[in-house]
Scaffold this motif. Structure first.
Motif, short mmCIF file in Angstrom:
data_model
loop_
_atom_site.label_atom_id
_atom_site.label_comp_id
_atom_site.label_asym_id
_atom_site.label_seq_id
_atom_site.Cartn_x
_atom_site.Cartn_y
_atom_site.Cartn_z
N VAL A 156 -3.13 6.40 8.75
CA VAL A 156 -2.89 5.42 7.69
C VAL A 156 -3.11 4.03 8.29
O VAL A 156 -2.42 3.63 9.23
CB VAL A 156 -1.46 5.55 7.14
CG1 VAL A 156 -1.24 4.53 6.04
CG2 VAL A 156 -1.22 6.96 6.61
N LYS A 157 -4.07 3.31 7.76
CA LYS A 157 -4.39 1.99 8.28
C LYS A 157 -3.40 0.96 7.76
O LYS A 157 -2.74 1.15 6.73
CB LYS A 157 -5.81 1.60 7.89
CG LYS A 157 -6.88 2.53 8.44
CD LYS A 157 -8.25 2.06 8.01
CE LYS A 157 -9.33 3.00 8.55
NZ LYS A 157 -10.68 2.57 8.12
N LEU A 158 -3.31 -0.15 8.49
CA LEU A 158 -2.42 -1.24 8.09
C LEU A 158 -2.86 -1.83 6.75
O LEU A 158 -2.01 -2.19 5.91
CB LEU A 158 -2.40 -2.32 9.18
CG LEU A 158 -1.51 -3.54 8.90
CD1 LEU A 158 -0.06 -3.13 8.75
CD2 LEU A 158 -1.67 -4.56 10.02
N ALA A 159 -4.16 -1.93 6.53
CA ALA A 159 -4.65 -2.48 5.26
C ALA A 159 -4.24 -1.60 4.09
O ALA A 159 -3.91 -2.10 3.00
CB ALA A 159 -6.17 -2.63 5.31
N ASP A 160 -4.25 -0.27 4.29
CA ASP A 160 -3.83 0.62 3.21
C ASP A 160 -2.34 0.51 2.92
O ASP A 160 -1.90 0.70 1.78
CB ASP A 160 -4.17 2.07 3.59
CG ASP A 160 -5.67 2.28 3.74
OD1 ASP A 160 -6.43 1.52 3.09
OD2 ASP A 160 -6.08 3.16 4.51
N ARG A 161 -1.54 0.19 3.93
CA ARG A 161 -0.11 0.02 3.71
C ARG A 161 0.22 -1.27 2.98
O ARG A 161 1.13 -1.33 2.15
CB ARG A 161 0.63 0.04 5.06
CG ARG A 161 0.56 1.39 5.79
CD ARG A 161 1.32 1.30 7.10
NE ARG A 161 1.28 2.57 7.83
CZ ARG A 161 1.83 2.77 9.02
NH1 ARG A 161 2.45 1.76 9.63
NH2 ARG A 161 1.75 3.95 9.62
N VAL A 162 -0.54 -2.33 3.31
CA VAL A 162 -0.24 -3.64 2.73
C VAL A 162 -0.86 -3.80 1.35
O VAL A 162 -0.35 -4.55 0.51
CB VAL A 162 -0.73 -4.74 3.70
CG1 VAL A 162 -0.52 -6.13 3.12
CG2 VAL A 162 -0.02 -4.62 5.03
N GLU A 163 -1.96 -3.09 1.07
CA GLU A 163 -2.70 -3.30 -0.16
C GLU A 163 -1.88 -3.11 -1.43
O GLU A 163 -2.03 -3.90 -2.38
CB GLU A 163 -3.92 -2.38 -0.18
CG GLU A 163 -4.85 -2.65 -1.35
CD GLU A 163 -6.09 -1.79 -1.30
OE1 GLU A 163 -7.00 -2.04 -2.11
OE2 GLU A 163 -6.15 -0.88 -0.45
N PRO A 164 -0.95 -2.13 -1.54
CA PRO A 164 -0.18 -2.01 -2.79
C PRO A 164 0.69 -3.22 -3.11
O PRO A 164 1.07 -3.41 -4.27
CB PRO A 164 0.68 -0.76 -2.55
CG PRO A 164 -0.06 0.02 -1.52
CD PRO A 164 -0.68 -1.00 -0.64
N TYR A 165 1.01 -4.04 -2.12
CA TYR A 165 1.89 -5.19 -2.35
C TYR A 165 1.13 -6.48 -2.61
O TYR A 165 1.74 -7.54 -2.73
CB TYR A 165 2.81 -5.38 -1.14
CG TYR A 165 3.65 -4.16 -0.83
CD1 TYR A 165 4.81 -3.90 -1.54
CD2 TYR A 165 3.24 -3.25 0.14
CE1 TYR A 165 5.56 -2.77 -1.27
CE2 TYR A 165 3.98 -2.13 0.43
CZ TYR A 165 5.15 -1.88 -0.28
OH TYR A 165 5.88 -0.77 -0.01
N LEU A 166 -0.20 -6.40 -2.66
CA LEU A 166 -1.02 -7.58 -2.90
C LEU A 166 -1.41 -7.66 -4.36
O LEU A 166 -1.54 -6.65 -5.05
CB LEU A 166 -2.28 -7.54 -2.03
CG LEU A 166 -2.06 -7.52 -0.51
CD1 LEU A 166 -3.40 -7.42 0.20
CD2 LEU A 166 -1.31 -8.75 -0.04
N ASP A 167 -1.58 -8.88 -4.84
CA ASP A 167 -2.04 -9.10 -6.21
C ASP A 167 -3.55 -8.97 -6.26
O ASP A 167 -4.27 -9.66 -5.53
CB ASP A 167 -1.62 -10.49 -6.70
CG ASP A 167 -0.11 -10.61 -6.85
OD1 ASP A 167 0.53 -9.57 -7.09
OD2 ASP A 167 0.41 -11.73 -6.70
N ARG A 168 -4.00 -8.09 -7.09
CA ARG A 168 -5.43 -7.85 -7.24
C ARG A 168 -5.87 -8.20 -8.65
O ARG A 168 -5.11 -8.00 -9.61
CB ARG A 168 -5.77 -6.38 -6.96
CG ARG A 168 -5.45 -5.92 -5.54
CD ARG A 168 -6.40 -6.54 -4.55
NE ARG A 168 -6.19 -6.01 -3.19
CZ ARG A 168 -6.84 -6.42 -2.15
NH1 ARG A 168 -7.75 -7.36 -2.28
NH2 ARG A 168 -6.59 -5.90 -0.95
N PRO A 169 -7.10 -8.71 -8.80
CA PRO A 169 -7.60 -8.94 -10.16
C PRO A 169 -7.84 -7.62 -10.88
O PRO A 169 -8.00 -6.57 -10.25
CB PRO A 169 -8.91 -9.70 -9.93
CG PRO A 169 -9.32 -9.33 -8.54
CD PRO A 169 -8.06 -9.14 -7.78
#
Length: 309
Positions: free
Chosen positions: A31-44
């Motif tokens: 599990v990459k760090l980007a995959d862990r953080v991505e759900p908590y980011l605002d995406r268009p």
């Protein structure tokens, strides 16, 4: 090919398929760090797939081979080690210090050499009945040869760029000394030289100025230049610039002395290279020109002796 060898080949293919299947399962993936953080980011909001104009193919060969190449590169890095040395040579060659990308290139070179070895092994197998063990050994040696060839090319690129930087260094140092003597500050002189010059050293100075504009101090950016190049005269040049920036010492004479030292070092290197070439030029003189000269001198006398006899 006997039945035992067919069984060994089929067993090897079955084992390889099992390993690839296990590597593709979600359980064995990291599990990459980007995959862990991505759900908590605002995406268009995503566009509808009905409006997408992408390629309708569900997957491509590049998307399939990229994870395999990345894993092979990490495994190769664990086996070979020397990541810091590779990163230093990448910087010296003017490339991005991405060790993993370079390992991927080494894997690609190894696979290409292995493919050529497989073709050669098949020819030897069908024509001379070479043992499959010898063919596998040939393929392994070809893979290692491809990896080492890519590493050697990186070292050559780093050495070639270092020679180019050293060839440009005296002119850049004299231009910088002239600008400083004319009354400009160190930063303004660096900017003028980087703007008016062309070459690898000018590009490095331009990169230092860009780093200084984006928040780093100019001494830190200059120390980054010395770390990337790793050349002794450039390190002394950077140290002189940093001392002048921090203490306000006069810099013109120091830069002229460094330029003179660089020209003297280049002249000494040319003399040494000329000495080496002189020794290598003895080979055609001794083994080609001298025997022909002796033959032209001896052949008429030998002919006359034969006629006299």
């Amino acid at each position: 090919m006997t039945g035992a060898w067919w069984g060994a080949v089929l067993g090897l293919m079955l084992a390889l398929g099992g390993v690839l299947t296990w590597a593709g399962l979600p359980v064995s993936r990291r599990v990459k760090l980007a995959d862990r953080v991505e759900p908590y980011l605002d995406r268009p909001a995503r566009r509808s797939s009905l409006l997408a104009l992408d390629d309708p193919r569900p997957w491509s060969a590049g998307e399939l081979l990229t994870p395999v190449a990345a894993r092979a590169a990490r495994l190769l890095d664990r086996l070979l080690g020397g990541a810091e040395s590779v990163r230093a040579r990448l910087h010296r060659a003017g490339m991005a210090g991405d060790v993993e990308a370079f390992r991927v290139q080494q894997v690609v070179w190894g696979v290409l050499c292995s493919a050529l070895a497989v073709l050669l092994g098949m020819v030897l197998w069908f024509t001379r009945g070479t043992s499959p063990g010898v063919v596998l050994l040939l393929v392994g040696c070809a893979f290692l040869a491809g990896v080492m060839i890519r590493d050697s090319l990186l070292s050559r690129a780093a050495g070639r760029r270092e020679r180019q930087i050293m060839a440009e260094f005296p002119a850049v140092a004299e231009l910088l000394a002239l600008s400083v003597t004319a009354g400009e500050g160190t930063a303004q002189a660096l900017e003028r030289v980087a703007r008016l010059s062309r070459g690898e050293l000018a590009a490095e100075l331009d990169l230092c100025l860009a780093q200084a504009r984006t928040g780093a101090s100019l001494p830190e950016a200059l120390h980054g230049l010395s770390r990337r190049t790793g050349i002794g005269p450039i390190i002394r040049f950077v140290d002189g610039l940093v001392v002048a920036l921090q203490r306000g010492t006069p810099l013109g004479e120091v830069l002229r002395a460094q330029a003179a030292d660089a020209r003297e070092a280049a002249r000494q290197e040319l003399i040494e290279e000329g000495g080496k070439r002189e020794i290598s030029m003895m080979v055609p003189v001794v083994f080609l020109i001298l025997p022909v000269t002796v033959l032209f001198a001896v052949f008429p006398g030998a002919t006359m002796l034969r006629l006299a006899m």
